[in-house]
Design an enzyme around this catalytic site. Structure first.
Site, PDB file in Angstrom:
ATOM      1  CB  CYS A  35      29.296  39.168  41.898  1.00 12.20           C
ATOM      2  SG  CYS A  35      31.043  38.798  42.105  1.00 12.20           S
ATOM      3  CB  CYS A  39      29.466  42.801  43.119  1.00 11.89           C
ATOM      4  SG  CYS A  39      30.975  42.384  44.027  1.00 11.89           S
ATOM      5  CB  CYS A  66      31.318  37.617  45.418  1.00  4.78           C
ATOM      6  SG  CYS A  66      32.162  39.153  45.838  1.00  4.78           S
ATOM      7  CB  CYS A  69      28.276  41.409  46.401  1.00  2.00           C
ATOM      8  SG  CYS A  69      28.427  39.957  45.316  1.00  2.00           S
TER       9      CYS A  69
END
Length: 359
Positions: A35, A39, A66, A69
């Site tokens: 991430c 995030c 992810c 994000c």
């Protein structure tokens, strides 16, 4: 990331500190996902965090991006995004450091952020935009002096010097028709020069590549100097194909091309086109693919002499250790291209958001 400790990064993760955008990513060992530090997802324990400088490193370590994000997308700093929007709205404007100061911006900060995210300064990009306007006027038959004034250059010498740096000769040398036609095409990663005839693409290069003038001069010699400014139906086809590529609709720029090179170079370039979007290959692997396993250096040289950027995807060649090797278009472009193409090898990965990579 050498100046960043694990404690600093973890504090930034907990605070969702935007100052770390583009500097580090976090991989969470308990979920296998990586991430941005900003995030919004629930934060992991410190012992479950691994830190990476870029998305490619995180993927190589086995982590997945992810879906909240979108760490493989390139988020531009507000200053960069705002100035790019201003440049698109008024490409003929003559920008100066004084204009930046009048907007409350520090020119050195703007210069640094543009070089980091766009590979060149904002003022250079503004000058390129004005040069593009001048090229368009010459292609329509205007006199060089009219094109110079319309493009916002105070002096004919300044316009000619900028044009010569790009093309390797004066603007009047490209006036009128020719067997080949040169046109500027804008992309999310910067302007490109496309040179076509009625049936194929001969050259496609980023305008800020240092070797572009030499490449144009060499092509001009090979075709007897018959290159003019303007568009052909093939130009439209190239532009549409680039649009599909950057929008994530088609990873293969399947365009007819004319390869200007030696037999060995053509073999390398043909093999490069066989590398699937989202895949990569080492120089040694490419040499083996053409049946010349000992010719690794010659393969690297052929890569460097490729004049059909993206269509012949030399950006998909990496070092044998997995690191990004040199790329004539700039390593920052190579990173973005490989991140973009991750969506082609992983259907679950995110497509490039056109709003994050300005056209």
């Amino acid at each position: 990331m050498r100046d960043l400790t694990d404690d600093m990064l973890y504090r930034a993760l907990l605070a969702r500190d935007p100052a770390y955008e583009g500097r580090a990513l976090v991989g969470v060992t308990s979920t296998g996902i990586f991430c941005r530090l900003t995030c919004p997802a629930r934060k992991p324990l410190a012992r479950n965090c691994r830190w990476f400088a870029d998305a490619a490193s995180a993927r190589d370590a086995g982590f997945r991006p992810c879906l909240r994000c979108r760490p493989e997308q390139v988020a531009l700093p507000p200053v960069v995004a705002d100035l790019l929007a201003a440049l698109r709205a008024d490409p003929e404007r003559r920008w100066s450091e004084g204009d930046l100061k009048a907007r409350g911006l520090d020119p050195s900060t703007v210069r640094r952020q543009f070089r980091q995210h766009m590979g060149r300064s904002f003022l250079q990009m503004a000058r390129d935009a004005r040069l593009r306007q001048g090229m368009g006027r010459i292609a329509m038959g205007d006199d060089v002096i009219e094109a110079q004034l319309d493009a916002g250059f105070d002096s004919a010498s300044g316009f000619r010097a900028a044009f010569r740096r790009l093309f390797g000769h004066a603007p009047q040398d490209l006036r009128g028709g020719g067997d080949l036609a040169a046109e500027w095409i804008e992309t999310p990663l910067g302007g490109m020069i496309a040179i076509v005839d009625d049936s194929s693409l001969h050259l496609l290069e980023f305008v800020d590549r240092k070797a572009l003038p030499q490449g144009l001069a060499r092509l001009s010699r090979m075709v007897g100097g018959r290159i003019g400014l303007g568009r052909r139906p093939m130009t439209d086809r190239v532009e549409a194909s680039l649009g599909d590529f950057f929008a994530g609709r088609n990873g293969r720029l399947d365009l007819p091309v004319t390869l200007h090179g030696t037999e060995f170079q053509r073999a390398v370039w043909t093999a490069l086109r066989d590398i699937a979007p989202g895949a990569t290959c080492s120089y040694a692997g490419l040499a083996a693919a053409i049946g010349r396993p000992s010719a690794v250096r010659a393969v690297a040289s052929a890569n460097a002499n490729n004049r059909l950027a993206l269509v012949i995807p030399c950006h998909r060649v990496i070092g044998s250790d997995g690191r990004l090797a040199g790329y004539a278009g700039g390593l920052w472009r190579k990173e973005r291209l490989i991140s973009l193409e991750a969506s082609y090898r992983d259907p679950g990965a995110n497509r490039v958001d056109a709003g994050l990579l300005p056209l």
